[in-house]
Design an enzyme around this catalytic site. Structure first.
Site, PDB file in Angstrom:
ATOM      1  CG  HIS A  68      -2.011  -1.020   1.173  1.00 18.98           C
ATOM      2  ND1 HIS A  68      -2.836  -1.203   0.093  1.00 18.98           N
ATOM      3  CD2 HIS A  68      -2.405  -1.935   2.098  1.00 18.98           C
ATOM      4  CE1 HIS A  68      -3.693  -2.184   0.345  1.00 18.98           C
ATOM      5  NE2 HIS A  68      -3.444  -2.647   1.555  1.00 18.98           N
ATOM      6  CG  HIS A 150       4.420  -6.043   3.319  1.00 19.24           C
ATOM      7  ND1 HIS A 150       4.022  -5.642   4.574  1.00 19.24           N
ATOM      8  CD2 HIS A 150       3.357  -5.852   2.512  1.00 19.24           C
ATOM      9  CE1 HIS A 150       2.776  -5.212   4.525  1.00 19.24           C
ATOM     10  NE2 HIS A 150       2.341  -5.338   3.283  1.00 19.24           N
TER      11      HIS A 150
END
Length: 260
Positions: A68, A150
């Site tokens: 994001h 991630h």
């Protein structure tokens, strides 16, 4: 040296609980250096300039990101103004920001690296080849190498941990918002955990209002996600690092809940 690493900070509840509790946590556990993942810190979707400044006004030394990272469009132009913010290394060039940063702290050079996985994630460059190329260039430039991987798939995270065993000081997973119970020192000494969890709403579905998520799952119709309210949690790990050889000596899960 003791390093506190906190999982994905989700929205205002996550930011507020850090404002209220982080200094006490650092004092209680004799923390020397603090890292957070901030890719959900603004409404659960990216990081605004305002919220980046808010977080960095706290005793936070580094902020890693994830898939994001660009969802708040202003960060595309602003990320280079925040040397503490590290985006995934394996975005194709040219790309704003940096995928790693070396911090000087207590006469130790601490290299923080952020990478994004490939399975069920945006199609970035291979994280394995990306980290190999980077380490070929910088392996002698820092005392500690700490990697935020991630990623979605537990198998990819575990494989990456083994890939970096004996090379990185620590590899920890972010993204799923659910803390795993597999913290350990790998055979060659790298501290590892599949996911450090989330800092934010406890009574939701990985940060989102549970009734909204249930409705979308049952009706199959989209609805705007809203950050959950109620109890909050702080998830993460504490790394203990030898001052002699820079290797991890312990990795401990951190998990606390709070009434707000």
């Amino acid at each position: 040296m003791k390093i506190l690493i906190l999982g994905d900070v989700f929205g205002r509840p996550g930011r507020n609980i850090l404002r209220d509790q982080l200094s006490d946590i650092i004092s209680e556990h004799d923390i020397d250096f603090t890292i957070i993942n901030g890719e959900n810190a603004s409404g659960g979707n990216g990081l605004t300039i305002k919220n980046a400044r808010e977080l960095l006004s706290l005793p936070i030394d580094a902020i890693t990101m994830g898939n994001h990272v660009w969802h708040q469009k202003e960060m595309l132009d602003a990320i280079d103004d925040f040397p503490q913010i590290i985006r995934p290394l394996n975005y194709p060039d040219p790309c704003p920001g940096k995928g790693y940063k070396i911090f000087l702290h207590q006469n130790k050079k601490i290299c923080i690296i952020n990478l994004s996985g490939q399975i069920f994630m945006p199609n970035l460059s291979c994280p394995f080849s990306s980290i190999q190329a980077l380490m070929d260039d910088i392996k002698d430039t820092a005392d500690l190498f700490i990697i935020d991987f991630h990623a979605e798939a537990t198998s990819e995270k575990i494989a990456f941990g083994y890939y970096m065993d004996g090379i990185a000081t620590a590899v920890y997973g972010t993204h799923t918002h659910v803390q795993t119970a597999d913290e350990r020192l790998l055979p060659q000494g790298t501290a590892y955990i599949t996911d450090i969890g989330m800092t934010g709403p406890l009574d939701g579905v990985i940060g989102v209002d549970k009734e909204i998520v249930l409705e979308t799952m049952i009706t199959k119709r989209p609805k705007r996600f809203v950050t959950a309210t109620g109890k909050v949690q702080i998830n993460g790990i504490i790394l203990e690092i030898s001052d002699v050889d820079g290797k991890a000596t312990a990795i401990t899960r951190f998990y606390e809940t709070y009434e707000v």
